[in-house]
Design an enzyme around this catalytic site. Structure first.
Site, PDB file in Angstrom:
ATOM      1  N   LEU A  33       0.819  -1.219   0.000  1.00  0.00           N
ATOM      2  CA  LEU A  33       0.000   0.000   0.000  1.00  0.00           C
ATOM      3  C   LEU A  33       0.846   1.259   0.000  1.00  0.00           C
ATOM      4  O   LEU A  33       1.924   1.304   0.588  1.00  0.00           O
ATOM      5  CB  LEU A  33      -0.913  -0.007   1.228  1.00  0.00           C
ATOM      6  CG  LEU A  33      -1.862  -1.211   1.329  1.00  0.00           C
ATOM      7  CD1 LEU A  33      -2.700  -1.105   2.599  1.00  0.00           C
ATOM      8  CD2 LEU A  33      -2.743  -1.331   0.108  1.00  0.00           C
ATOM      9  N   HIS A  37      -3.500   4.270  -2.427  1.00  0.00           N
ATOM     10  CA  HIS A  37      -4.471   3.355  -1.812  1.00  0.00           C
ATOM     11  C   HIS A  37      -5.135   4.009  -0.600  1.00  0.00           C
ATOM     12  O   HIS A  37      -6.341   3.872  -0.398  1.00  0.00           O
ATOM     13  CB  HIS A  37      -3.770   2.078  -1.335  1.00  0.00           C
ATOM     14  CG  HIS A  37      -3.127   1.265  -2.420  1.00  0.00           C
ATOM     15  ND1 HIS A  37      -1.765   1.079  -2.485  1.00  0.00           N
ATOM     16  CD2 HIS A  37      -3.659   0.579  -3.460  1.00  0.00           C
ATOM     17  CE1 HIS A  37      -1.487   0.297  -3.522  1.00  0.00           C
ATOM     18  NE2 HIS A  37      -2.611  -0.010  -4.135  1.00  0.00           N
ATOM     19  N   GLN A  61      -5.054 -12.233 -13.297  1.00  0.00           N
ATOM     20  CA  GLN A  61      -4.973 -11.021 -14.131  1.00  0.00           C
ATOM     21  C   GLN A  61      -3.565 -10.760 -14.644  1.00  0.00           C
ATOM     22  O   GLN A  61      -3.324  -9.754 -15.312  1.00  0.00           O
ATOM     23  CB  GLN A  61      -5.535  -9.806 -13.390  1.00  0.00           C
ATOM     24  CG  GLN A  61      -4.665  -9.299 -12.261  1.00  0.00           C
ATOM     25  CD  GLN A  61      -5.402  -8.258 -11.413  1.00  0.00           C
ATOM     26  OE1 GLN A  61      -6.372  -8.574 -10.737  1.00  0.00           O
ATOM     27  NE2 GLN A  61      -4.958  -7.012 -11.484  1.00  0.00           N
ATOM     28  N   GLN A 148      -8.427   6.486 -10.342  1.00  0.00           N
ATOM     29  CA  GLN A 148      -8.336   6.955 -11.727  1.00  0.00           C
ATOM     30  C   GLN A 148      -6.999   6.556 -12.349  1.00  0.00           C
ATOM     31  O   GLN A 148      -6.843   6.536 -13.560  1.00  0.00           O
ATOM     32  CB  GLN A 148      -8.534   8.479 -11.752  1.00  0.00           C
ATOM     33  CG  GLN A 148      -8.397   9.149 -13.100  1.00  0.00           C
ATOM     34  CD  GLN A 148      -9.483   8.753 -14.096  1.00  0.00           C
ATOM     35  OE1 GLN A 148     -10.522   8.231 -13.697  1.00  0.00           O
ATOM     36  NE2 GLN A 148      -9.236   8.974 -15.367  1.00  0.00           N
ATOM     37  N   ASP A 150      -5.919   3.714 -12.694  1.00  0.00           N
ATOM     38  CA  ASP A 150      -6.275   2.630 -13.609  1.00  0.00           C
ATOM     39  C   ASP A 150      -7.599   3.010 -14.272  1.00  0.00           C
ATOM     40  O   ASP A 150      -8.639   2.410 -14.003  1.00  0.00           O
ATOM     41  CB  ASP A 150      -6.376   1.313 -12.850  1.00  0.00           C
ATOM     42  CG  ASP A 150      -5.053   0.922 -12.211  1.00  0.00           C
ATOM     43  OD1 ASP A 150      -4.309   0.153 -12.824  1.00  0.00           O
ATOM     44  OD2 ASP A 150      -4.750   1.414 -11.105  1.00  0.00           O
ATOM     45  N   SER A 185       2.723   4.077  -7.351  1.00  0.00           N
ATOM     46  CA  SER A 185       2.412   2.717  -7.770  1.00  0.00           C
ATOM     47  C   SER A 185       3.229   1.757  -6.928  1.00  0.00           C
ATOM     48  O   SER A 185       4.382   2.047  -6.587  1.00  0.00           O
ATOM     49  CB  SER A 185       2.784   2.539  -9.254  1.00  0.00           C
ATOM     50  OG  SER A 185       2.844   1.160  -9.581  1.00  0.00           O
TER      51      SER A 185
HETATM   52  P1  AMP Z   1      -3.460  -1.896  -7.123  1.00  0.00           P
HETATM   53  O1  AMP Z   1      -3.113  -2.319  -5.749  1.00  0.00           O
HETATM   54  O2  AMP Z   1      -2.323  -1.287  -7.866  1.00  0.00           O
HETATM   55  O3  AMP Z   1      -4.207  -2.947  -7.894  1.00  0.00           O
HETATM   56  O4  AMP Z   1      -4.472  -0.695  -6.971  1.00  0.00           O
HETATM   57  C1  AMP Z   1      -5.620  -0.797  -6.158  1.00  0.00           C
HETATM   58  C2  AMP Z   1      -6.480   0.428  -6.354  1.00  0.00           C
HETATM   59  O5  AMP Z   1      -5.730   1.583  -6.008  1.00  0.00           O
HETATM   60  C3  AMP Z   1      -6.921   0.615  -7.806  1.00  0.00           C
HETATM   61  O6  AMP Z   1      -8.270   1.080  -7.827  1.00  0.00           O
HETATM   62  C4  AMP Z   1      -5.972   1.658  -8.311  1.00  0.00           C
HETATM   63  O7  AMP Z   1      -6.491   2.434  -9.361  1.00  0.00           O
HETATM   64  C5  AMP Z   1      -5.773   2.501  -7.074  1.00  0.00           C
HETATM   65  N1  AMP Z   1      -4.514   3.243  -7.163  1.00  0.00           N
HETATM   66  C6  AMP Z   1      -3.276   2.742  -7.423  1.00  0.00           C
HETATM   67  N2  AMP Z   1      -2.364   3.726  -7.487  1.00  0.00           N
HETATM   68  C7  AMP Z   1      -3.044   4.887  -7.288  1.00  0.00           C
HETATM   69  C8  AMP Z   1      -2.667   6.263  -7.259  1.00  0.00           C
HETATM   70  N3  AMP Z   1      -1.409   6.654  -7.463  1.00  0.00           N
HETATM   71  N4  AMP Z   1      -3.632   7.172  -7.021  1.00  0.00           N
HETATM   72  C9  AMP Z   1      -4.917   6.795  -6.826  1.00  0.00           C
HETATM   73  N5  AMP Z   1      -5.341   5.519  -6.840  1.00  0.00           N
HETATM   74  C10 AMP Z   1      -4.418   4.578  -7.075  1.00  0.00           C
END
Ligand code: AMP
Length: 278
Positions: A33, A37, A61, A148, A150, A185
């Site tokens: 995280l 997140h 995925q 946003q 993704d 990320s």
């Molecule tokens: P992930 O763990 O990368 O699969 O992301 C989980 C959720 O967090 C997804 O809805 C992503 O779009 C969101 N997310 C990831 N990075 C960011 C960010 N930098 N800003 C906003 N939301 C994010």
């Protein structure tokens, strides 16, 4: 904070909370995280009585040769962050608890999923839709918050929810960035210092698109090529540069307010994405 590891226990918890008249918000994540997140968690808390963060690195995925095995993981740190953020439940199932060895059912969105990341990662959105549908059936949220960052994923999930009548409101929260512009990320931790510097090419390229629009440039294809050159000059290997309609993801011939500029590029072996709506 409660930690739940099986779908059955998750459903039992949610059944109780829903019977008590509470609203549940779900934040699906793959863990490791960061502030992006956590911004979703805060958005979720504002929308419901209870927040469930799901942490599941979903094998279905990832394509063959992608980074499933080396995807960053640190469940103890994630747990501490969730605790500090006031998450009510951390749902972290094992892959074996999510997928029976002979699982043979999937959710496939057939239009939006074909474009952008779907074109370069065949099967990716099939895995995403299937796992999100499963997580919704485990958590039974009233509202789910996505980022946003993704953008395509959020659109695909909205479409799935509409088409399959999931009783879930989808909220999309803005991209959280590092001070220098790099979108946060989990994968950023895998970048070498040189790759981390190259990765700035993504947000720089988005800046060029905004400037082009402000200058009155209208030829989307010319701008697309300009962005590709920027990614290459930064030391990135372009996967795609797309200028598309925000709702359909169809290529937009004209650069105009409201179009989505979406980028994917490799810094070394790490694939990064970024986007902005002009
Ligand atoms: P992930 O763990 O990368 O699969 O992301 C989980 C959720 O967090 C997804 O809805 C992503 O779009 C969101 N997310 C990831 N990075 C960011 C960010 N930098 N800003 C906003 N939301 C994010």
């Amino acid at each position: 904070m409660k930690i739940i590891t099986t779908p059955r226990d998750m459903q039992a918890w949610s059944r109780q909370r829903l019977a008590a008249g509470e609203r549940i918000a779900c934040v699906p994540t793959m863990g490791y995280l960061h502030e992006g997140h956590l911004s979703l968690v805060r958005r979720a808390r504002a929308a419901a009585d209870r927040v469930v963060l799901t942490l599941f690195v979903n094998p279905t995925q990832f394509g063959p040769g992608e980074d499933y095995a080396v995807y960053p993981r640190d469940p103890a740190r994630d747990q501490a962050l969730c605790e500090a953020e006031g998450v009510d439940v951390l749902f972290m199932p094992a892959a074996a608890d999510m997928y029976a060895p002979d699982a043979s059912t999937a959710v496939v969105e057939e239009a939006l999923s074909r474009r952008l990341c779907g074109a370069s990662r065949p099967g990716h959105f099939r895995g995403v839709c299937t796992v999100v549908a499963k997580l919704f059936n485990c958590v039974r949220p009233d509202v789910a918050v996505f980022g946003q960052k993704d953008a395509q994923q959020a659109l695909v999930i909205r479409r799935m929810v509409r088409d399959l009548d999931f009783p879930v409101e989808i909220v999309v929260a803005p991209i959280v960035r590092e001070p220098d512009g790099l979108a946060k990320s989990s994968r950023n931790v895998r970048l070498s210092p040189a790759e981390r510097a190259a990765a700035l090419g993504l947000s720089r390229a988005l800046g060029l698109a905004r400037e082009a629009l402000a200058r009155g440039e209208r030829d989307a294809d010319a701008v697309r090529r300009r962005l590709e050159r920027e990614l290459a000059a930064s030391g990135l290997r372009t996967d795609y540069v797309e200028i598309v309609d925000t709702r359909t993801l169809e290529p937009a011939p004209l650069l105009a307010p409201g179009v989505l500029v979406a980028l994917a590029a490799f810094a070394g072996r790490t694939r990064l994405i970024d986007n902005c709506e002009l």
